[in-house]
Design a protein around this motif. Sequence first.
Motif, PDB file in Angstrom:
ATOM      1  N   UNK A 139       0.839  -1.196   0.000  1.00 38.04           N
ATOM      2  CA  UNK A 139       0.000   0.000   0.000  1.00 38.04           C
ATOM      3  C   UNK A 139       0.874   1.246   0.000  1.00 38.04           C
ATOM      4  N   UNK A 140       0.344   2.317  -0.597  1.00 38.87           N
ATOM      5  CA  UNK A 140       1.052   3.596  -0.657  1.00 38.87           C
ATOM      6  C   UNK A 140       0.489   4.536   0.402  1.00 38.87           C
ATOM      7  N   UNK A 141       1.375   5.093   1.225  1.00 39.73           N
ATOM      8  CA  UNK A 141       0.965   6.052   2.249  1.00 39.73           C
ATOM      9  C   UNK A 141       1.756   7.343   2.045  1.00 39.73           C
ATOM     10  N   UNK A 142       1.204   8.423   2.559  1.00 40.67           N
ATOM     11  CA  UNK A 142       1.756   9.755   2.329  1.00 40.67           C
ATOM     12  C   UNK A 142       2.856  10.070   3.332  1.00 40.67           C
ATOM     13  N   UNK A 143       3.953  10.651   2.860  1.00 41.94           N
ATOM     14  CA  UNK A 143       5.004  11.165   3.732  1.00 41.94           C
ATOM     15  C   UNK A 143       4.621  12.578   4.153  1.00 41.94           C
ATOM     16  N   UNK A 144       4.367  12.776   5.446  1.00 39.80           N
ATOM     17  CA  UNK A 144       3.888  14.079   5.913  1.00 39.80           C
ATOM     18  C   UNK A 144       4.936  15.159   5.728  1.00 39.80           C
ATOM     19  N   UNK A 145       6.192  14.846   5.941  1.00 47.40           N
ATOM     20  CA  UNK A 145       7.241  15.859   5.752  1.00 47.40           C
ATOM     21  C   UNK A 145       7.304  16.326   4.303  1.00 47.40           C
ATOM     22  N   UNK A 146       7.270  15.374   3.375  1.00 47.02           N
ATOM     23  CA  UNK A 146       7.305  15.750   1.957  1.00 47.02           C
ATOM     24  C   UNK A 146       6.044  16.513   1.572  1.00 47.02           C
ATOM     25  N   UNK A 147       4.908  16.135   2.151  1.00 48.80           N
ATOM     26  CA  UNK A 147       3.647  16.822   1.847  1.00 48.80           C
ATOM     27  C   UNK A 147       3.688  18.271   2.332  1.00 48.80           C
ATOM     28  N   UNK A 148       4.150  18.482   3.565  1.00 49.51           N
ATOM     29  CA  UNK A 148       4.216  19.840   4.098  1.00 49.51           C
ATOM     30  C   UNK A 148       5.176  20.710   3.303  1.00 49.51           C
ATOM     31  N   UNK A 149       6.291  20.132   2.881  1.00 54.74           N
ATOM     32  CA  UNK A 149       7.259  20.910   2.105  1.00 54.74           C
ATOM     33  C   UNK A 149       6.730  21.251   0.716  1.00 54.74           C
ATOM     34  N   UNK A 150       5.935  20.346   0.135  1.00 53.60           N
ATOM     35  CA  UNK A 150       5.441  20.560  -1.221  1.00 53.60           C
ATOM     36  C   UNK A 150       4.318  21.582  -1.265  1.00 53.60           C
ATOM     37  N   UNK A 151       3.383  21.500  -0.318  1.00 49.38           N
ATOM     38  CA  UNK A 151       2.195  22.341  -0.387  1.00 49.38           C
ATOM     39  C   UNK A 151       2.258  23.547   0.553  1.00 49.38           C
ATOM     40  N   UNK A 152       3.238  23.585   1.471  1.00 50.70           N
ATOM     41  CA  UNK A 152       3.427  24.738   2.349  1.00 50.70           C
ATOM     42  C   UNK A 152       2.117  25.174   2.986  1.00 50.70           C
ATOM     43  N   UNK A 153       1.435  24.236   3.587  1.00 49.93           N
ATOM     44  CA  UNK A 153       0.135  24.543   4.184  1.00 49.93           C
ATOM     45  C   UNK A 153       0.335  25.154   5.555  1.00 49.93           C
ATOM     46  N   UNK A 154      -0.340  26.257   5.789  1.00 50.49           N
ATOM     47  CA  UNK A 154      -0.243  26.895   7.100  1.00 50.49           C
ATOM     48  C   UNK A 154      -0.906  26.056   8.167  1.00 50.49           C
ATOM     49  N   UNK A 155      -1.982  25.350   7.804  1.00 44.41           N
ATOM     50  CA  UNK A 155      -2.699  24.576   8.814  1.00 44.41           C
ATOM     51  C   UNK A 155      -1.890  23.420   9.356  1.00 44.41           C
ATOM     52  N   UNK A 156      -0.986  22.862   8.535  1.00 44.09           N
ATOM     53  CA  UNK A 156      -0.230  21.712   8.994  1.00 44.09           C
ATOM     54  C   UNK A 156       0.783  22.079  10.069  1.00 44.09           C
ATOM     55  N   UNK A 157       1.096  23.362  10.205  1.00 42.29           N
ATOM     56  CA  UNK A 157       2.052  23.751  11.234  1.00 42.29           C
ATOM     57  C   UNK A 157       1.448  23.678  12.629  1.00 42.29           C
ATOM     58  N   UNK A 158       0.129  23.588  12.714  1.00 41.76           N
ATOM     59  CA  UNK A 158      -0.536  23.636  14.006  1.00 41.76           C
ATOM     60  C   UNK A 158      -1.305  22.349  14.293  1.00 41.76           C
ATOM     61  N   UNK A 159      -0.824  21.212  13.803  1.00 37.34           N
ATOM     62  CA  UNK A 159      -1.457  19.945  14.149  1.00 37.34           C
ATOM     63  C   UNK A 159      -1.293  19.703  15.642  1.00 37.34           C
ATOM     64  N   UNK A 160      -2.399  19.440  16.280  1.00 36.05           N
ATOM     65  CA  UNK A 160      -2.357  19.195  17.705  1.00 36.05           C
ATOM     66  C   UNK A 160      -1.730  17.856  18.029  1.00 36.05           C
ATOM     67  N   UNK A 161      -1.377  17.653  19.281  1.00 35.12           N
ATOM     68  CA  UNK A 161      -0.750  16.378  19.654  1.00 35.12           C
ATOM     69  C   UNK A 161      -1.697  15.198  19.493  1.00 35.12           C
ATOM     70  N   UNK A 162      -3.013  15.442  19.514  1.00 33.32           N
ATOM     71  CA  UNK A 162      -3.984  14.364  19.366  1.00 33.32           C
ATOM     72  C   UNK A 162      -4.456  14.194  17.928  1.00 33.32           C
ATOM     73  N   UNK A 163      -3.889  14.958  17.003  1.00 32.91           N
ATOM     74  CA  UNK A 163      -4.297  14.870  15.605  1.00 32.91           C
ATOM     75  C   UNK A 163      -3.525  13.759  14.908  1.00 32.91           C
ATOM     76  N   UNK A 164      -4.274  12.895  14.264  1.00 33.62           N
ATOM     77  CA  UNK A 164      -3.684  11.776  13.524  1.00 33.62           C
ATOM     78  C   UNK A 164      -4.034  11.931  12.048  1.00 33.62           C
TER      79      UNK A 164
END
Length: 694
Positions: free
Chosen positions: A238-263
């Motif tokens: 199965x293919x799963x997303x690399x969160x680091x690569x995703x954040x670097x590619x799309x530069x989403x402001x919301x991803x900078x504030x993922x809470x500790x309980x966010x999965x």
Amino acid sequence: MDFGVEQDGPSCGQKRKKRYHRHTPRQIQQLEAMFKECPHPDEKQRLQLSREVGLDPRQIKFWFQNRRTQLKAHHERADNCFLRAENDKIRCENIAMREALKKVLCPNCGASPIPQDSYFDEEKLRMENARLKEELDRASSITSRYLGRPITQLPQVQPLSFSSLDLTVGDLRNLSVSPSLDLDLLTGASSNMAFPFPIAISEMEKPIMAEMAAAAMNELVKLAQSKEPLWVKQEEGREVLSLNAYDNLFLKTGTQFRGPDTRVEASRDSGLVCMDAAALVNMFLDSRKWIEFFPTIVSKARTIDILAHGMSGRSGTLLLMYAELHVLSPLGPTRELNFLRYCQQIEQGLWAIADVSVDLLRENQFATPSNTRRLPSGCIVQEMASGYSKITWVEHMEIEEKALLHLLYHDLVISGVAFGAHRWLVTLQRTCDRFAHFLAVANSPRDIGGASPEGKRSMMKLSQKMVNNFCANLSASQMHRCKALSGVNDDNVQVTVQRISEPGQPSGVVLSAATSIWLPVPCDRVFNFLKDERSQWDVLSSGNPVQEVTSIACGSHPGNCISLLRGMNTTQSSMLILQETCTDTSGSLVVYTPIELSYINIVLSGEDPSSIPIQPSSGFTILPDGRTGKSDGGASTSSNTIGSLYGSLVTVAFQILVSSLPSAKLNVESVSTVNNLISTTVQQIKAALNCPSG
């Protein structure tokens, strides 16, 4: 020369100079977030925001005024572009109509019934265009003064290149030709989109939602095209997303504030389905058809509002939708979503369906608090040869677990398998395969009983209604919304009562009981046992053999079939059992219900089964337990008494009509009976499969 300006004071030029203040990215981000929630903040809100961002309240006020003006100007430009395009479209239509009139011939004499006066035709068209231009100019003037109006223009999606997207799977030359599927054959489906529910969507929100949908479409296409390092293949393929690569590619402001309980759950899968692309697009844009294609995943679906009508009813369509997702167990979690669904035809034979969550105002009836956000997700539909389509599915969610998951479903959900792309894709493949068999004129070699093609299709419609009712009633939210019976439930058994008076179902009081268990047995073995060895688990058969009267193949897999069963040595010779079994790599179903022989004769004659009442259905769901050693994120599964063996999650559900009167009251005997029924069935299954009885 003295002009009367004091030398020791500020000059006029100095007075006219303005001090410009450049806001920091953090301040702009916070201001934009507040603007999305409230474009017109009051004085108290501006004071609070000024303390948070470190700006003067007057600066806050001016920033919001400028932002509203900027947004208004943007909408005015878009509306004017739309009106100009409409004017050009009308002019082209007039020219086309003029050319068509020249070719009209009288059916009696063969001559043109209209005199060919080119000057008259052109003059008439010029007058008509002048009148239309005046109407367009007047409408443009109105929209220049006022922001809100009924017409909304979607931001144009930039041309997308699909050169890097692999659109070939296997060899299509050996695939049989699949006929074009008419989705109106679905029970309860309509060729029109679901009637929009009344909702307070302001004209200011619509352009914002349109921009969100366009951005989601662009992101979906990039996710479908990209390879490593954005997507990482797991050991199980199965293919799963690399969160680091995703954040670097799309530069989403919301991803900078993922809470500790966010999965985060993000996966991708691709494959062929035996349905043409246009039919698939129509299905996704009709909430009723969509829920019938995915009853094992979607328990509820509604089109709240149609924000934009697309060309030819499809491309450019923007819908606001509500859906509830489930895992077919009273112990499994459900996920409620309010989301935008945007359809765009990228090029000839290539479509994209993009979904993204949207927050609704609290006063809206669908604005339910949700712990799940669907980030840009959806599918790319590529038209292939022989009536097939290539699907690339992307599923991306952020979840905040507000309650602990039940131990049985912990690994299945945490691994991302429960709501992942693979489950969506294989469910779509199985459903399309089912409807391909539905339209097949010739009987399958696996069919027995000699049913006519019309009778076969009526039987499949009736069985589909049974399966859809079973899946909808098994949702955890549905079980909790029903009246739970106090004093009869334990930690794992949910016993509820429903009073039904819906058309197509017998009215009365229905008692439902469901429980889920873990078995250290592979899913395919459990499925084959429940499908073929009914006498070993069916308490009501008392161990007597069951005769298969009719069997209809409803898929390529041997386990996908519809059967009519008759219990041997039974006193109820006028009753048969309608049963459907279906399976794919994401899970399996065994659903059945008693049905009168007179109704079966009507169905086998080919008549429409929509008016035939379906008794409350019972059955089993079989899902993989998700304990394959590692989860999608690469973390080892938690150790527990169950261990890490590959096993199955089996849900046993019974629904019994205890009274035909909706106002009837339950007695203790009915509750005791259904409790004993579900307990005995579980014990017999465990004993037959040599599983521990504890």
